[in-house]
Write an enzyme that holds these catalytic residues in place. Structure first.
Site, PDB file in Angstrom:
ATOM      1  NE  ARG A  76      -4.177  -1.797   1.955  1.00  0.00           N
ATOM      2  CZ  ARG A  76      -4.199  -2.763   2.863  1.00  0.00           C
ATOM      3  NH1 ARG A  76      -3.337  -2.777   3.842  1.00  0.00           N
ATOM      4  NH2 ARG A  76      -5.107  -3.717   2.775  1.00  0.00           N
TER       5      ARG A  76
ATOM      6  CE  LYS B 223      -1.050  13.646 -14.445  1.00  0.00           C
ATOM      7  NZ  LYS B 223      -1.474  14.183 -15.742  1.00  0.00           N
TER       8      LYS B 223
ATOM      9  CD  GLU C 173       6.195  16.016 -22.709  1.00  0.00           C
ATOM     10  OE1 GLU C 173       5.633  17.057 -22.316  1.00  0.00           O
ATOM     11  OE2 GLU C 173       5.602  14.931 -22.860  1.00  0.00           O
TER      12      GLU C 173
ATOM     13  CE  LYS D 106       4.762  17.378 -14.303  1.00  0.00           C
ATOM     14  NZ  LYS D 106       4.834  16.158 -15.058  1.00  0.00           N
TER      15      LYS D 106
ATOM     16  CD  GLU E 196      -4.593  16.122 -15.449  1.00  0.00           C
ATOM     17  OE1 GLU E 196      -3.435  15.714 -15.272  1.00  0.00           O
ATOM     18  OE2 GLU E 196      -5.280  15.772 -16.410  1.00  0.00           O
TER      19      GLU E 196
ATOM     20  NE  ARG F 263       0.087  16.723 -12.948  1.00  0.00           N
ATOM     21  CZ  ARG F 263       0.803  15.970 -12.137  1.00  0.00           C
ATOM     22  NH1 ARG F 263       0.608  16.034 -10.843  1.00  0.00           N
ATOM     23  NH2 ARG F 263       1.734  15.160 -12.618  1.00  0.00           N
TER      24      ARG F 263
ATOM     25  CG  ASN G 244      -2.249  15.889 -20.026  1.00  0.00           C
ATOM     26  OD1 ASN G 244      -1.227  15.229 -20.068  1.00  0.00           O
ATOM     27  ND2 ASN G 244      -3.128  15.791 -19.049  1.00  0.00           N
TER      28      ASN G 244
ATOM     29  CG  HIS H 143       0.415  14.942 -23.615  1.00  0.00           C
ATOM     30  ND1 HIS H 143       1.076  16.101 -23.946  1.00  0.00           N
ATOM     31  CD2 HIS H 143       1.304  14.203 -22.899  1.00  0.00           C
ATOM     32  CE1 HIS H 143       2.294  16.078 -23.434  1.00  0.00           C
ATOM     33  NE2 HIS H 143       2.471  14.940 -22.802  1.00  0.00           N
TER      34      HIS H 143
ATOM     35  CG  HIS I  15      -1.567  10.058 -24.563  1.00  0.00           C
ATOM     36  ND1 HIS I  15      -2.113  10.400 -23.353  1.00  0.00           N
ATOM     37  CD2 HIS I  15      -0.224  10.230 -24.411  1.00  0.00           C
ATOM     38  CE1 HIS I  15      -1.157  10.769 -22.510  1.00  0.00           C
ATOM     39  NE2 HIS I  15      -0.004  10.677 -23.134  1.00  0.00           N
TER      40      HIS I  15
ATOM     41  CG  HIS J 198       5.582  10.467 -24.499  1.00  0.00           C
ATOM     42  ND1 HIS J 198       4.231  10.286 -24.664  1.00  0.00           N
ATOM     43  CD2 HIS J 198       5.724  11.554 -23.677  1.00  0.00           C
ATOM     44  CE1 HIS J 198       3.576  11.218 -23.970  1.00  0.00           C
ATOM     45  NE2 HIS J 198       4.465  11.993 -23.368  1.00  0.00           N
TER      46      HIS J 198
HETATM   47  N1  GLY Z   1       2.830  14.826 -17.912  1.00  0.00           N
HETATM   48  C1  GLY Z   1       1.755  15.632 -17.484  1.00  0.00           C
HETATM   49  C2  GLY Z   1       1.605  15.715 -16.003  1.00  0.00           C
HETATM   50  O1  GLY Z   1       2.501  15.314 -15.289  1.00  0.00           O
HETATM   51  O2  GLY Z   1       0.612  16.197 -15.519  1.00  0.00           O
END
Ligand code: GLY
Length: 384
Positions: free
Chosen positions: A143, A165, A207, A249, A259, A264, A268, A271, A275, A288
């Site tokens: 956990r 993330k 990025e 960031k 998010e 946040r 993206n 993305h 994606h 990526h």
């Molecule tokens: N890669 C986008 C984020 O970390 O929110």
């Protein structure tokens, strides 16, 4: 439509220089706050710093791929062996397609075999795939275990190692399974980029460009001005761009960790398209950052169609991405299929796409009412 702006001039510059020339950027999340250390040739300092950061640390689980195990992984392991803590090293396969349920399951079993317990610390060394997989293993094993990110690719340094993330892909949807699990520290040694293959380095630059477009116009100007020095990987330039991206960031994550406010989500940018491209090409055709470069071009094209941003801004973005050797078009999959794949995006609500679109250099907004025809048109016209 909501517009999110973080003006560079308003940012509290969190970087402070410490005596051995490492920079520190703080991700401020109350009791989950943590430092990002940024320096060059600093892997020797990890063991000491971990000792200071991690109370009760008794065992380290290094997770990395085969190549890193023979280089930086070995270096870190040797330093950790100088402490009196037990160290295990677990190898995971590299490549986005390996961020899978099967590999996660194997990792859990290996962690059990290595007698990993709640006093163990996971140290993820490598790129985004290793960081996401190891981070989710850390988040879920018993956990939740403490973990440290040691990114060794540009993409991981400026994006995936920061912000907590973690996760794996489903065959039809990237990063669909995961957890927000903040590291206890991020340790960035930019000299690890010296040996990074050119294609991967350029992938990370996608990025980097993203941060300029979404948040910081003067940073975008800087990238245009110093593109050649950046491509030549001059250390002072690399340190500067890594630091600036981490600051931006950290600011975003500190304000919207999970998010939930929409802030946040601006990270993206490109993305949702990107994606979908990765998913439709089975995660194997593009790195990526390459898919994100195409995705940013498509998002920019859509914004031009919607008269949200100027064609000359779009041209500047495309020119910089191309200067960095990144792809800006993709026509191998019918646009209709790409839009179906885009619906799998985590920002989709009741089947409606929420797209991050640029409005001017350094500023984006979330647009949720795009017409299907405009999205298709942007995909077809993505090379302009
Ligand atoms: N890669 C986008 C984020 O970390 O929110």
């Amino acid at each position: 439509m909501t517009t999110y702006v973080i003006h560079a001039s308003c940012l509290p510059w969190t970087v402070r220089k410490n005596p051995n020339k490492m920079h520190q950027v703080q991700v401020k999340l109350a009791e989950r706050s943590y430092p990002i250390f940024i320096g060059t040739r600093t892997l020797d300092g990890i063991a000491t710093s971990l000792g200071e950061l991690l109370i009760g640390w008794s065992h380290t689980v290094i997770i990395c791929d085969e190549k890193v195990a023979q280089t930086f992984g070995k270096t870190v392991k040797d330093y950790l062996n100088q402490t009196n803590k037990r160290t295990s090293m677990l190898i995971v396969p590299s490549g986005e397609e390996n961020k899978s349920i099967a590999n996660l399951s194997q990792l859990w079993s290996q962690m059990l075999e290595e007698k990993t317990d709640r006093k163990s610390v996971v140290v993820a060394i490598g790129g985004g795939v290793v960081g996401d997989l190891a981070g989710f293993a850390a988040a879920s094993f018993t956990r939740g275990l403490r973990f440290i990110q040691v990114p060794t690719t540009l993409l991981a340094m400026v994006d995936s190692s920061v912000g907590g993330k973690t996760g794996i892909n489903l065959p039809a949807a990237k990063n669909m399974i995961g957890a927000f699990w903040q590291p206890h520290a991020v340790w960035i040694d930019t000299s690890t980029l010296d040996s990074l293959p050119d294609r991967e380095f350029r992938s990370g630059l996608a990025e980097v460009v993203k941060y300029g477009v979404i948040l910081d116009e003067s940073f975008f100007d800087h990238l245009e001005e110093h593109a050649d020095a950046i491509l030549a990987r001059k250390h002072e330039h690399i340190q500067h761009i890594v630091r600036r991206c981490c600051e931006l960031k950290a600011q975003v994550v500190s304000q919207d960790e999970r998010e939930t406010t929409g802030l946040r989500a601006i990270l993206n940018y490109g993305h949702t398209f990107g994606h979908a491209i990765e998913s439709k090409t089975s995660y194997g055709r593009f790195l990526h950052g390459e898919a994100i470069s195409i995705g940013m071009t498509m998002a920019g094209q859509l914004a031009v169609r919607l008269e949200l941003w100027q064609k000359d801004c779009q041209e500047r973005q495309t020119a910089l991405l191309r200067k960095f050797g990144l792809p800006t078009s993709f026509r191998e999959v019918p646009s209709e299929q790409l839009v179906v794949a885009m619906q799998m995006d985590k920002k989709t609500e009741h089947g409606r796409l929420n797209l991050i679109l640029p409005t001017r250099m350094g500023n984006v907004r979330t647009v949720s009412n795009c017409e299907y025809a405009d999205i298709l048109g942007a995909i077809y016209g993505n090379a302009t």
